[in-house]
Write a protein that holds these residues in place. Structure first.
Motif, mmCIF file in Angstrom:
data_model
loop_
_atom_site.group_PDB
_atom_site.id
_atom_site.type_symbol
_atom_site.label_atom_id
_atom_site.label_comp_id
_atom_site.label_asym_id
_atom_site.label_seq_id
_atom_site.Cartn_x
_atom_site.Cartn_y
_atom_site.Cartn_z
ATOM 1 N N ALA A 1 17.332 29.289 88.021
ATOM 2 C CA ALA A 1 17.850 30.522 88.593
ATOM 3 C C ALA A 1 16.925 31.685 88.285
ATOM 4 O O ALA A 1 16.128 31.641 87.342
ATOM 5 C CB ALA A 1 19.247 30.817 88.042
ATOM 6 N N GLU B 1 20.535 36.354 91.676
ATOM 7 C CA GLU B 1 21.156 35.203 92.337
ATOM 8 C C GLU B 1 22.606 34.978 91.897
ATOM 9 O O GLU B 1 23.181 33.947 92.188
ATOM 10 C CB GLU B 1 20.326 33.943 92.086
ATOM 11 C CG GLU B 1 18.961 34.016 92.754
ATOM 12 C CD GLU B 1 18.158 32.723 92.637
ATOM 13 O OE1 GLU B 1 17.386 32.432 93.563
ATOM 14 O OE2 GLU B 1 18.304 32.005 91.616
ATOM 15 N N THR C 1 24.071 34.805 88.715
ATOM 16 C CA THR C 1 24.240 33.811 87.653
ATOM 17 C C THR C 1 24.186 34.531 86.308
ATOM 18 O O THR C 1 24.000 35.746 86.232
ATOM 19 C CB THR C 1 23.127 32.740 87.682
ATOM 20 O OG1 THR C 1 21.899 33.322 87.215
ATOM 21 C CG2 THR C 1 22.940 32.159 89.072
ATOM 22 N N ARG D 1 23.490 32.580 94.961
ATOM 23 C CA ARG D 1 22.415 31.727 95.486
ATOM 24 C C ARG D 1 22.325 30.394 94.754
ATOM 25 O O ARG D 1 21.549 29.527 95.158
ATOM 26 C CB ARG D 1 21.073 32.453 95.364
ATOM 27 C CG ARG D 1 21.013 33.805 96.070
ATOM 28 C CD ARG D 1 21.166 33.680 97.562
ATOM 29 N NE ARG D 1 21.039 34.971 98.230
ATOM 30 C CZ ARG D 1 21.309 35.163 99.523
ATOM 31 N NH1 ARG D 1 21.712 34.142 100.278
ATOM 32 N NH2 ARG D 1 21.193 36.358 100.060
ATOM 33 N N LYS D 2 23.085 30.242 93.681
ATOM 34 C CA LYS D 2 23.027 29.021 92.882
ATOM 35 C C LYS D 2 24.439 28.536 92.585
ATOM 36 O O LYS D 2 25.398 29.302 92.557
ATOM 37 C CB LYS D 2 22.282 29.271 91.564
ATOM 38 C CG LYS D 2 20.818 29.629 91.714
ATOM 39 C CD LYS D 2 19.989 28.462 92.210
ATOM 40 C CE LYS D 2 18.527 28.841 92.330
ATOM 41 N NZ LYS D 2 17.707 27.712 92.803
ATOM 42 N N SER E 1 27.478 29.394 95.508
ATOM 43 C CA SER E 1 26.554 29.585 96.626
ATOM 44 C C SER E 1 27.126 29.053 97.933
ATOM 45 O O SER E 1 26.725 29.495 99.018
ATOM 46 C CB SER E 1 25.211 28.919 96.334
ATOM 47 O OG SER E 1 25.352 27.511 96.241
#
Length: 235
Positions: free
Chosen positions: A132, A136, A138, A184-185, A189
């Motif tokens: 990561a 994103e 996280t 994004r992770k 996501s």
């Protein structure tokens, strides 16, 4: 407990590391339901439960043995989390503590630059394990500003407690800043823009754990000055 640092205030020894872990267990237990709810909104809902199980196991280990150095405490925490915690939290936090322990080695106590090295290694371990980057949504969004803030304070020759307080402040701000992000992770996501408005649970728990480190350092510094309970006594 503490000793003189190289111009940067008291250093933090195994008693501080143990106190950090015990305080982390307490704050994770206190926020278990909140972390579950955060994870239920954008994940699988097990983050709070898993972390609570892991840190409860760490406390049980500490009740049986007393690590002699901060690095030994970090590595014990790492092995416990990796063996007891399911989901992503165990490997990620386990890697963070393991890398931190490796970074500080067998040092009896940590000054400000060594704390920065430990935090940086922990963050880099999470990056390597989770693949990561910042932005994103996280736990990296809490860890990276924490590392940057800690490094800035250490560069200014601040005491370890100040370094950790700055890291905790930055982690808390970073966690809040995940609210408007698109994930994004991880499982989040898959939600796309539906994840907007929800705080990342890993960033939230990272902020709690880093605040516990700062609180333990403040207690240790206060005890050294004769104004607080000894480090290692818990919260």
């Amino acid at each position: 407990m503490t000793g003189s640092g190289n111009g940067s205030g008291p250093v933090l020894d195994a008693a501080w590391a143990i106190d950090w872990l015990r305080r982390s267990a307490a704050v994770v237990a206190e926020n278990r339901v909140a972390l579950i709810e955060l994870d239920r909104a954008i994940g699988d809902g097990d983050h709070g439960e898993n972390l609570d199980r892991g840190f409860t196991a760490i406390v049980a280990k500490l009740d049986q043995e007393t690590p002699a150095t901060p690095g030994a405490a970090f590595k014990m925490a790492a092995m416990t989390l990796m063996s007891k915690v399911g989901g992503a939290a165990g490997p990620l936090y386990g890697t963070a503590f393991l890398r931190a322990g490796t970074a500080v080695g067998d040092a009896a106590a940590l000054d400000a630059p060594m704390l920065v090295a430990a935090l940086t290694a922990a963050r880099d371990g999470v990056v390597a394990r989770g693949k990561a980057a910042s932005g994103e949504k996280t736990m990296i969004d809490a860890w990276t500003p924490a590392v940057d803030a800690a490094a800035a304070e250490a560069a200014a020759d601040s005491a370890p407690a100040v370094v950790l307080a700055a890291a905790a402040d930055a982690a808390e701000a970073g966690a809040i800043a995940t609210d408007p992000l698109v994930a994004r992770k991880g499982r989040a996501s898959y939600l796309g823009e539906r994840a907007i408005g929800h705080r990342d649970p890993g960033a939230a728990s990272s902020a709690l754990i880093l605040r516990a480190a700062a609180d333990a350092a403040a207690a240790s510094a206060g005890a050294a000055a004769g104004g607080a309970a000894p480090a290692g006594s818990g919260s």
